[in-house]
Write a protein that holds these residues in place. Structure first.
Motif, short mmCIF file in Angstrom:
data_model
loop_
_atom_site.label_atom_id
_atom_site.label_comp_id
_atom_site.label_asym_id
_atom_site.label_seq_id
_atom_site.Cartn_x
_atom_site.Cartn_y
_atom_site.Cartn_z
N GLY A 145 0.70 -1.26 0.05
CA GLY A 145 -0.02 -0.15 0.01
C GLY A 145 0.70 1.34 -0.03
N THR A 146 2.03 1.18 -0.37
CA THR A 146 3.00 2.43 -0.20
C THR A 146 3.82 2.40 -1.60
N ALA A 147 4.34 3.58 -1.97
CA ALA A 147 4.89 3.85 -3.41
C ALA A 147 6.33 3.12 -3.17
N LEU B 181 1.21 2.94 -13.34
CA LEU B 181 -0.32 3.38 -13.23
C LEU B 181 -0.98 3.13 -14.58
N VAL B 182 -0.23 3.22 -15.67
CA VAL B 182 -0.98 2.64 -16.77
C VAL B 182 -1.34 1.35 -16.84
N ALA B 183 -0.40 0.43 -16.23
CA ALA B 183 -0.80 -0.94 -16.20
C ALA B 183 -1.94 -1.12 -15.39
N GLY B 184 -2.12 -0.67 -14.26
CA GLY B 184 -3.04 -0.60 -13.33
C GLY B 184 -4.57 -0.27 -14.02
N LEU B 185 -4.38 1.00 -14.60
CA LEU B 185 -5.49 1.47 -15.10
C LEU B 185 -6.16 0.58 -16.39
N ARG B 186 -5.00 0.12 -17.15
CA ARG B 186 -5.41 -0.87 -18.21
C ARG B 186 -6.47 -1.99 -17.72
N ASP B 187 -5.52 -2.50 -16.62
CA ASP B 187 -6.43 -3.62 -16.02
C ASP B 187 -7.82 -3.31 -15.55
N ALA B 188 -7.64 -2.37 -14.90
CA ALA B 188 -8.97 -2.15 -13.92
C ALA B 188 -10.07 -1.74 -14.99
N ASP C 69 -7.93 -8.13 -6.31
CA ASP C 69 -8.54 -7.48 -5.48
C ASP C 69 -7.75 -6.37 -4.84
N LEU C 70 -8.17 -5.19 -4.82
CA LEU C 70 -7.38 -4.15 -4.25
C LEU C 70 -8.01 -3.47 -3.12
N GLY C 71 -8.90 -4.40 -2.53
CA GLY C 71 -9.50 -3.78 -1.23
C GLY C 71 -10.94 -3.53 -1.48
N ASP C 72 -11.80 -3.93 -0.61
CA ASP C 72 -13.37 -3.57 -0.89
C ASP C 72 -13.52 -2.19 -0.63
N LEU C 73 -14.16 -1.59 -1.38
CA LEU C 73 -14.83 -0.26 -1.02
C LEU C 73 -16.20 -0.12 -1.21
N SER C 74 -16.89 0.47 0.11
CA SER C 74 -18.51 0.32 -0.24
C SER C 74 -18.68 1.62 -0.85
N PRO C 75 -20.13 1.70 -1.31
CA PRO C 75 -20.51 2.82 -2.21
C PRO C 75 -20.24 4.06 -1.19
N LYS C 76 -20.51 4.06 0.13
CA LYS C 76 -20.19 5.30 0.86
C LYS C 76 -18.96 5.78 0.85
N ARG D 66 1.13 12.88 -6.77
CA ARG D 66 1.78 11.58 -6.02
C ARG D 66 1.20 10.40 -7.06
N TYR D 67 2.12 10.03 -7.98
CA TYR D 67 1.79 8.99 -8.76
C TYR D 67 2.04 7.74 -8.05
N GLY D 68 2.61 7.16 -7.19
CA GLY D 68 2.77 6.19 -6.42
C GLY D 68 1.37 5.93 -5.78
N ASN D 69 0.68 7.01 -5.14
CA ASN D 69 -0.38 6.59 -4.54
C ASN D 69 -1.59 6.49 -5.71
N LEU D 70 -1.51 7.37 -6.67
CA LEU D 70 -2.72 7.03 -7.59
C LEU D 70 -2.48 5.81 -8.47
N ALA D 71 -1.16 5.09 -8.31
CA ALA D 71 -1.08 3.99 -8.77
C ALA D 71 -2.10 2.83 -8.35
N ILE D 72 -2.42 3.07 -6.97
CA ILE D 72 -3.06 2.11 -6.11
C ILE D 72 -4.47 2.50 -5.94
N ARG D 73 -4.64 4.09 -5.91
CA ARG D 73 -6.14 4.56 -5.69
C ARG D 73 -6.90 4.47 -7.12
N LEU D 74 -6.37 5.19 -8.03
CA LEU D 74 -7.43 5.23 -9.08
C LEU D 74 -7.96 3.97 -9.59
N PRO D 75 -6.96 2.89 -9.84
CA PRO D 75 -7.39 1.63 -10.40
C PRO D 75 -8.61 0.94 -9.71
N ARG D 76 -8.06 1.14 -8.17
CA ARG D 76 -9.18 0.66 -7.32
C ARG D 76 -10.52 1.18 -7.43
#
Length: 335
Positions: free
Chosen positions: A17-19, A30-37, A44-51, A68-78
């Motif tokens: 969970g860290t860069a 980041l591109v690879a994560g977005l492509r797969d998402a 599984d990148l961790g469950d997120l509820s609608p709220k 913060r590209y490292g954080n985005l590589a986790i957060r945006l595909p998730r």
């Protein structure tokens, strides 16, 4: 080797969970994560509820503004994966469209046009379903940017100006006026790319007039914000594209970098100045501008292909001072 390294880095992101990756590879991660998402692949990148999704989108936008590209590589595909995982009755189309708008902006930065088209089109369709007028317009602006990068200048101009004249946007109050300004300044950039300096300056003046009437910074999460100073920032890029780096530097002198609304915009300021200096053959000043960009946003400076290309050109066109060699090494650019 780069793909393998990027995959390994992505794996470390998911576990820890860290860069932890070399920053030069963060763009590929980041591109690879977005492509797969976007393709519905990946673990599984961790469950997120609608709220939780609105807060997660807010964090992703903050990461974007801070480069913060490292954080985005986790957060945006998730965020994209979680948005699609919700049942139809729960899907927040407006929020998912905004996630795709952010993904498009990152893919444009990383020169991934094929995925960028896919993300921008999804953003537009989802925004229409969610009746999110501002995001429909912002998706159109991103489509215009992609058309321009593909060399389709007439189409890019038509997309931007048609979106700016959309009646629903004209009825959207101050925010709608700011989005119109963003679309018009995008059209100005396209005019510059077409060699139409007169049209570029007329459109820039129109965007400036809108910004002055509104006052302050509007729509921080759309196009990096809209204000008189961000229109002036856009003019630096436009003058560079029109082939007049001296005019670009003159435009830059009217901006105090600290007045720009985010780290991302300040990084853009310094990389645009570096581009102008490079065109003028002023190597030392170009390197200093790049080092200033790196100080503002190291992950973006090290990951963006446009910056890597600029550094590579400096390496092969003249003497290589230690500062340039160090920047090249940190950016993964080989001499």
């Amino acid at each position: 080797m780069a793909v393998t390294a990027a995959a390994a880095a992505s794996s470390r992101f998911l576990r820890g969970g860290t860069a932890q990756a070399n920053e030069a590879l963060l763009g590929e991660v980041l591109v690879a994560g977005l492509r797969d998402a976007m393709l519905g692949l990946g673990g599984d990148l961790g469950d997120l509820s609608p709220k939780q999704l609105p807060a997660e989108l807010s964090r992703a936008l903050s990461d974007f503004h801070a480069c913060r590209y490292g954080n985005l590589a986790i957060r945006l595909p998730r965020l994209i994966r979680a948005g699609h995982a919700l049942s139809n009755g729960e899907t927040d189309h407006a929020l998912l469209s905004q996630s795709y708008v952010l993904a498009t902006r990152m893919l444009v930065k990383l020169d991934e046009q094929q995925l960028g088209w896919m993300a921008a089109d999804r953003a537009r369709q989802l925004a229409e379903i969610g009746d999110d007028v501002l995001t429909v317009a912002e998706a159109a602006r991103n489509l215009a940017v992609l058309a321009r990068k593909a060399g389709w200048n007439d189409q890019a101009m038509s997309i931007a100006l048609a979106a700016a004249d959309e009646p629903r946007l004209r009825g959207a109050g101050r925010a709608g006026a700011a989005e119109r300004g963003l679309l018009i300044q995008s059209a100005a950039y396209t005019a510059a790319r077409s060699g139409d300096r007169k049209g570029m300056r007329q459109l820039t003046d129109e965007a400036t007039a809108i910004a002055l009437e509104l006052g302050g910074t509007m729509l921080r999460d759309h196009g990096g914000g809209f204000s008189p100073v961000t229109v002036q920032l856009h003019l630096i890029s436009a003058e560079n594209s029109a082939g007049d780096p001296a005019a670009a530097l003159s435009a830059a002198r009217l901006i105090a970098p600290q007045s720009l609304p985010s780290v991302e915009r300040r990084s853009r300021y310094y990389t645009d100045i570096a581009t102008a200096f490079a065109q003028l053959g002023r190597r030392d000043e170009c390197v200093r501008a790049l080092l200033n960009a790196e100080q503002q946003a190291p992950e973006e400076t090290h990951a963006r292909p446009a910056v890597k290309s600029l550094i590579s050109g400096l390496l092969v066109s003249g003497r290589t001072a230690p500062e340039l060699r160090g920047l090249a090494a940190r950016s993964g650019v080989l001499a």
